[in-house]
Design a protein around this motif. Structure first.
Motif, mmCIF file in Angstrom:
data_model
loop_
_atom_site.group_PDB
_atom_site.id
_atom_site.type_symbol
_atom_site.label_atom_id
_atom_site.label_comp_id
_atom_site.label_asym_id
_atom_site.label_seq_id
_atom_site.Cartn_x
_atom_site.Cartn_y
_atom_site.Cartn_z
ATOM 1 N N ALA A 39 -5.067 1.471 6.613
ATOM 2 C CA ALA A 39 -4.112 1.050 5.579
ATOM 3 C C ALA A 39 -4.510 -0.324 5.046
ATOM 4 O O ALA A 39 -4.472 -0.570 3.839
ATOM 5 C CB ALA A 39 -2.695 1.015 6.153
ATOM 6 N N ALA A 40 -4.913 -1.211 5.955
ATOM 7 C CA ALA A 40 -5.404 -2.525 5.535
ATOM 8 C C ALA A 40 -6.678 -2.378 4.713
ATOM 9 O O ALA A 40 -6.878 -3.092 3.724
ATOM 10 C CB ALA A 40 -5.656 -3.402 6.763
ATOM 11 N N ALA A 41 -7.530 -1.438 5.103
ATOM 12 C CA ALA A 41 -8.781 -1.205 4.368
ATOM 13 C C ALA A 41 -8.503 -0.723 2.950
ATOM 14 O O ALA A 41 -9.191 -1.119 2.000
ATOM 15 C CB ALA A 41 -9.642 -0.190 5.115
ATOM 16 N N LEU A 42 -7.494 0.138 2.796
ATOM 17 C CA LEU A 42 -7.148 0.625 1.459
ATOM 18 C C LEU A 42 -6.619 -0.519 0.595
ATOM 19 O O LEU A 42 -6.939 -0.610 -0.597
ATOM 20 C CB LEU A 42 -6.125 1.749 1.545
ATOM 21 N N LEU A 43 -5.832 -1.398 1.196
ATOM 22 C CA LEU A 43 -5.373 -2.577 0.462
ATOM 23 C C LEU A 43 -6.559 -3.448 0.055
ATOM 24 O O LEU A 43 -6.634 -3.927 -1.076
ATOM 25 C CB LEU A 43 -4.389 -3.384 1.318
ATOM 26 N N ALA A 44 -7.509 -3.636 0.988
ATOM 27 C CA ALA A 44 -8.700 -4.434 0.683
ATOM 28 C C ALA A 44 -9.470 -3.804 -0.472
ATOM 29 O O ALA A 44 -9.948 -4.510 -1.375
ATOM 30 C CB ALA A 44 -9.589 -4.553 1.917
#
Length: 363
Positions: free
Chosen positions: A272-277
């Motif tokens: 989820a953090a990767a998608l935000l990044a």
């Protein structure tokens, strides 16, 4: 090394992959004593690592697992099988070296950096990295999880943890997290960013029942309805339905990319953090390595959205960075293949290409 002071500064430092190094790595792989492409994903990984680092034969003797820890106000909605008190208890377990991520990191030769970015308790330990933004998020089912300013601060904290580690010689990062309730926040981030209903994004997290799973989906639905996060503004999504550790990991991923370092993505929360990044910087995806696909329902959707192919499928759903650490062994394998395996020429073995050329001449 100067700290990152803005998200735009980090994003502007993220460059495209080094195509020259990646091409050289691919050519070298084709000269090794094996049929072309026969090592499958290890070859793809070796080429990607070359493109990331700019080195045909990289190695990573210094690697860090960044475990971001924070609490979630949404836990008051009864969405977890464990109470919120488990978050600080598990942080102390990390610091004493007794958690699964510690065991697997020791095996993989990686250090574990435990960061308190939002635990709802006063914590004190000499090895704890204290970067607390606030004592956990607010209940996102009733309003924003945090302010926009707090979300940005948490992201920059993650980025500067990487900055400090990079200055010490670390060149490979693994994302890890701890926070009761964070699968709920991650599901909300997923639903908000790609527009899928919560019933498709939520999973069982710590092992909840069917009844609680339905309730969890309704809580995520309420959070999205009351906050109306803007899918085109990742910081808005992060602040309204995210988590402090998710924000911190977003910063870790972006900063690793800005420094030209591979970053191994763990499970659902890390993805989820990767998608935000990715939404902050599409180029940051080039630096991500998907370690595994977890049992969380939404994880496959996240990886598909990111365009990442996971290395492992072990039916894991622990988090902490455990899947990411296991993937370090595959990264080491890919690097050693590049540096230690003989070529057809050095081993005095006829390659398939040479045999084909001889046959052509005879014809």
């Amino acid at each position: 090394m100067n700290p990152f002071i803005s998200i735009s500064q980090i994003v502007n430092d993220i460059k495209a992959l080094d195509i020259t190094a990646a091409t050289a790595a691919a050519d070298h792989l084709d000269q090794l004593t094996k049929p072309p492409g026969s090592l499958g994903k290890l070859e793809t990984l070796a080429i990607k690592l070359a493109g990331i680092t700019g080195m045909e034969r990289p190695s990573f003797p210094h690697r860090s697992v960044v475990v971001m820890a924070a609490d979630h106000g949404v836990c008051e909605e009864g969405i977890s099988a464990f109470p919120a008190e488990v978050t600080p208890q598990m942080v102390m377990n990390f610091l004493s070296g007794g958690a699964a991520v510690n065991v697997l990191s020791r095996q993989a030769g990686a250090e574990v950096l435990c960061v308190d970015i939002g635990v709802n308790a006063e914590m004190n330990h000499p090895d704890l990295i204290d970067r607390k933004v606030r004592m956990g998020t607010a209940n996102m089912a009733k309003g924003p999880a945090m302010s926009r300013k707090e979300a940005e601060a948490a992201l920059l904290i993650g980025a500067n943890i990487v900055n400090e580690a990079f200055a010490r010689g670390v060149r490979l990062f693994v994302t890890g997290e701890m926070g009761i309730g964070n699968t709920t926040a991650s599901a909300a981030v997923l639903s908000a960013l790609i527009g899928i209903p919560p019933l498709e994004s939520v999973g069982r997290g710590t092992g909840i029942s069917d009844e609680v799973l339905q309730h969890k989906a309704l809580v995520v639905e309420r959070a999205i309805e009351c906050n109306i996060p803007n899918a085109l503004d990742p910081l808005d999504v992060l602040s309204k339905v995210g988590g402090l550790e998710i924000a911190g990991l977003t910063g870790v991923i972006l900063a690793a990319a800005a420094h030209g370092c591979p970053v191994v993505i763990d499970g659902f929360i890390s993805s989820a953090a990767a998608l935000l990044a990715q939404r902050f910087s599409p180029e940051s995806t080039y630096y991500m390595i998907a370690s595994h696909i977890s049992h969380e329902q939404g994880h496959g959707l996240l990886l598909k959205e990111l365009g990442l192919d996971p290395m492992l499928q072990l039916d894991m759903r622990l988090g902490e960075g455990t899947g990411g650490v296991l993937a370090l062994h595959l990264i080491d394998a890919a690097c050693r293949i590049m540096s230690e395996m003989a070529t057809f020429e050095s081993a005095g073995i006829s390659s398939g290409q040479e045999a084909t050329e001889v046959e052509s001449e005879q014809l």
